[in-house]
Design an enzyme around this catalytic site. Structure first.
Site, mmCIF file in Angstrom:
data_model
loop_
_atom_site.group_PDB
_atom_site.id
_atom_site.type_symbol
_atom_site.label_atom_id
_atom_site.label_comp_id
_atom_site.label_asym_id
_atom_site.label_seq_id
_atom_site.Cartn_x
_atom_site.Cartn_y
_atom_site.Cartn_z
ATOM 1 N N GLY A 1 -18.221 -27.644 9.148
ATOM 2 C CA GLY A 1 -18.076 -26.529 8.206
ATOM 3 C C GLY A 1 -16.738 -26.578 7.502
ATOM 4 N N ALA A 2 -16.331 -27.806 7.114
ATOM 5 C CA ALA A 2 -14.988 -28.002 6.547
ATOM 6 C C ALA A 2 -14.967 -27.881 5.023
ATOM 7 C CB ALA A 2 -14.442 -29.366 6.973
ATOM 8 N N SER A 3 -16.080 -27.505 4.419
ATOM 9 C CA SER A 3 -16.110 -27.496 2.946
ATOM 10 C C SER A 3 -15.474 -26.257 2.347
ATOM 11 C CB SER A 3 -17.549 -27.648 2.442
ATOM 12 O OG SER A 3 -18.350 -26.602 2.937
ATOM 13 N N SER B 1 -20.060 -31.108 6.542
ATOM 14 C CA SER B 1 -20.841 -29.946 6.106
ATOM 15 C C SER B 1 -21.960 -30.497 5.244
ATOM 16 C CB SER B 1 -19.990 -28.914 5.353
ATOM 17 O OG SER B 1 -19.853 -29.266 3.990
ATOM 18 N N VAL C 1 -25.872 -29.174 10.534
ATOM 19 C CA VAL C 1 -25.764 -29.091 12.003
ATOM 20 C C VAL C 1 -26.969 -28.425 12.655
ATOM 21 C CG1 VAL C 1 -23.222 -29.107 12.017
ATOM 22 C CG2 VAL C 1 -24.444 -26.914 12.032
ATOM 23 N N ASN D 1 -16.830 -25.283 13.868
ATOM 24 C CA ASN D 1 -16.579 -24.117 13.007
ATOM 25 C C ASN D 1 -17.801 -23.678 12.194
ATOM 26 O OD1 ASN D 1 -14.691 -22.439 11.053
ATOM 27 N ND2 ASN D 1 -15.798 -23.897 9.751
ATOM 28 N N SER E 1 -15.557 -14.971 17.837
ATOM 29 C CA SER E 1 -15.273 -13.803 16.998
ATOM 30 C C SER E 1 -14.975 -12.608 17.889
ATOM 31 C CB SER E 1 -16.497 -13.484 16.125
ATOM 32 O OG SER E 1 -16.382 -12.204 15.556
ATOM 33 N N TYR F 1 -25.482 -11.957 15.111
ATOM 34 C CA TYR F 1 -24.226 -12.707 14.984
ATOM 35 C C TYR F 1 -23.334 -12.457 16.217
ATOM 36 C CZ TYR F 1 -19.743 -14.149 12.889
ATOM 37 O OH TYR F 1 -18.537 -14.747 12.629
HETATM 38 N N1 LIG Z 1 -14.450 -15.201 8.090
HETATM 39 C C1 LIG Z 1 -14.407 -14.367 9.111
HETATM 40 O O1 LIG Z 1 -14.120 -13.173 8.958
HETATM 41 C C2 LIG Z 1 -14.700 -14.855 10.501
HETATM 42 C C3 LIG Z 1 -14.295 -14.073 11.594
HETATM 43 C C4 LIG Z 1 -14.551 -14.540 12.886
HETATM 44 C C5 LIG Z 1 -15.179 -15.749 13.077
HETATM 45 N N2 LIG Z 1 -15.573 -16.470 11.985
HETATM 46 C C6 LIG Z 1 -16.250 -17.751 12.240
HETATM 47 O O2 LIG Z 1 -15.514 -18.803 11.635
HETATM 48 C C7 LIG Z 1 -16.388 -19.809 11.168
HETATM 49 C C8 LIG Z 1 -16.162 -20.043 9.680
HETATM 50 O O3 LIG Z 1 -16.309 -18.827 8.976
HETATM 51 P P1 LIG Z 1 -16.034 -18.748 7.400
HETATM 52 O O4 LIG Z 1 -15.851 -17.318 7.068
HETATM 53 O O5 LIG Z 1 -14.995 -19.719 7.024
HETATM 54 O O6 LIG Z 1 -17.478 -19.199 6.865
HETATM 55 P P2 LIG Z 1 -17.882 -19.687 5.408
HETATM 56 O O7 LIG Z 1 -16.777 -19.439 4.447
HETATM 57 O O8 LIG Z 1 -19.220 -19.079 5.151
HETATM 58 O O9 LIG Z 1 -18.032 -21.258 5.578
HETATM 59 C C9 LIG Z 1 -19.017 -21.749 6.419
HETATM 60 C C10 LIG Z 1 -18.851 -23.255 6.515
HETATM 61 O O10 LIG Z 1 -19.895 -23.737 7.374
HETATM 62 C C11 LIG Z 1 -20.618 -24.739 6.685
HETATM 63 N N3 LIG Z 1 -22.016 -24.678 7.091
HETATM 64 C C12 LIG Z 1 -22.849 -23.614 7.036
HETATM 65 N N4 LIG Z 1 -24.075 -23.960 7.460
HETATM 66 C C13 LIG Z 1 -23.995 -25.282 7.801
HETATM 67 C C14 LIG Z 1 -24.931 -26.218 8.301
HETATM 68 N N5 LIG Z 1 -26.210 -25.856 8.556
HETATM 69 N N6 LIG Z 1 -24.533 -27.485 8.540
HETATM 70 C C15 LIG Z 1 -23.260 -27.857 8.282
HETATM 71 N N7 LIG Z 1 -22.318 -27.009 7.814
HETATM 72 C C16 LIG Z 1 -22.693 -25.742 7.568
HETATM 73 C C17 LIG Z 1 -20.437 -24.452 5.206
HETATM 74 O O11 LIG Z 1 -20.503 -25.646 4.434
HETATM 75 P P3 LIG Z 1 -21.756 -26.160 3.577
HETATM 76 O O12 LIG Z 1 -22.322 -24.974 2.876
HETATM 77 O O13 LIG Z 1 -21.127 -27.177 2.672
HETATM 78 O O14 LIG Z 1 -22.703 -26.772 4.561
HETATM 79 C C18 LIG Z 1 -18.999 -23.940 5.185
HETATM 80 O O15 LIG Z 1 -18.112 -25.016 5.129
HETATM 81 C C19 LIG Z 1 -17.794 -19.336 11.524
HETATM 82 O O16 LIG Z 1 -18.180 -19.877 12.750
HETATM 83 C C20 LIG Z 1 -17.629 -17.837 11.618
HETATM 84 O O17 LIG Z 1 -18.605 -17.243 12.439
HETATM 85 C C21 LIG Z 1 -15.342 -16.066 10.711
#
Ligand SMILES: NC(=O)c1ccc[n+]([C@@H]2O[C@H](COP(=O)([O-])OP(=O)(O)OC[C@H]3O[C@@H](n4cnc5c(N)ncnc54)[C@H](OP(=O)(O)O)[C@@H]3O)[C@@H](O)[C@H]2O)c1
Length: 256
Positions: free
Chosen positions: A19-21, A43, A70, A96, A148, A161
């Site tokens: 999820g590095a994109s 990703s 994934v 991630n 989280s 979630y």
């Molecule tokens: N942001 C928050 O407030 C928060 C708080 C607590 C925990 N988290 C956790 O932190 C992590 C990242 O959150 P974020 O807010 O940065 O999310 P985000 O901005 O929605 O980014 C999600 C990332 O995951 C990748 N992804 C999604 N589905 C995928 C798949 N099926 N296969 C491969 N890659 C996939 C996406 O890339 P592609 O679309 O290119 O595949 C993207 O790079 C998550 O596990 C989330 O639950 C986030």
């Protein structure tokens, strides 16, 4: 530099980040490259990964792209083969990739369930298994799963979630115990709400006010807030730490 600081050094370690994109994963990948790691970034969107690769290479690090979904175990097997064929070793896995659907529990569909569980729980487990099997051969490795604060506190609209994130805390403990004999450390990094592009859409107005009222330090997290913990859990400085959930949450869980 006193010797104990050297334990935080990540130069020439290889880190795989799913999820590095964009969002947290993107910033962790860039942060680890700045800290000296070569990175393998994964990703589904290659064009976004190319931007991250370019930034890492400007820092003088190697960066490889592995486009996978994934949700599919056969794609995760491709990641394992890719690691073996490129860097040949892996020191750190940042699990991630995740997906959040915010809906009242009554309205959650089978498709919402499958996407969240297959990405954030099934995908995370099989990445641990595939990448961990290389670490087992090396007799050393660091796995960091993204959890989280919602694993420990209830927020309406986040039932599935939050359940996944609570499951990740448990899985982390179970894998830490099973894999300690192989030198693999498994920990969870659990942020509160992080201001990422995807969350900025939902974290507005009264919802934002409500979230902020639960964070004693009075602001959202930024991806940079997570980097110190990522570096610690990735480095030899945390070699005696496994099975833990480290909350980087401005006090959210303590206040809950
Ligand atoms: N942001 C928050 O407030 C928060 C708080 C607590 C925990 N988290 C956790 O932190 C992590 C990242 O959150 P974020 O807010 O940065 O999310 P985000 O901005 O929605 O980014 C999600 C990332 O995951 C990748 N992804 C999604 N589905 C995928 C798949 N099926 N296969 C491969 N890659 C996939 C996406 O890339 P592609 O679309 O290119 O595949 C993207 O790079 C998550 O596990 C989330 O639950 C986030």
């Amino acid at each position: 530099m006193p010797d104990h600081y050297k334990k935080f050094d990540l130069h020439d370690k290889v880190a795989v980040i799913t999820g590095a994109s964009e969002g947290i994963g993107r910033d962790i990948a860039i942060g680890l490259a700045e800290a000296g790691c070569d990175i393998i970034i994964c990703s589904r969107r290659e064009e976004k990964l190319l931007e991250v690769k370019e930034i890492a290479e400007k820092n003088g690090r190697k960066a490889e792209i592995c486009v996978i979904d994934v949700q599919s175990v056969s794609e995760i097997e491709k990641l394992k083969a890719f690691i073996k064929a490129t860097t040949g070793k892996v020191d750190i896995l940042i699990n991630n990739a995740g997906c959040a659907v915010t809906k009242p529990a009554w309205d959650v569909s089978e498709s919402d369930w499958d996407t969240m569980v297959d990405t954030g729980f099934k995908g995370l487990f099989f990445c641990c298994q595939a990448v961990g099997s290389i670490m087992r051969e090396q007799k050393y490795g660091k796995i960091i799963n993204l959890g989280s604060t919602f694993s420990k506190s209830i927020v309406p609209g986040r039932s599935v979630y939050g359940g996944i994130k609570a499951g990740i805390d448990h899985l982390t403990e179970a894998l830490a115990m099973e894999w300690a004999p192989h030198g693999i450390r498994v920990n969870t990094l659990a942020p509160t709400a992080v201001s990422t592009p995807s969350r900025q859409v939902t974290l507005q107005g009264p919802i934002l006010e409500k979230v902020l009222s639960r964070i004693p330090l009075g602001r959202l997290a930024t991806p940079e807030d997570l980097l110190g913990a990522v570096i610690y859990l990735s480095s030899e400085a945390s070699d005696f730490v496994t099975g833990q959930t480290l909350f980087v949450d401005g006090g959210w869980v303590a206040a809950s």
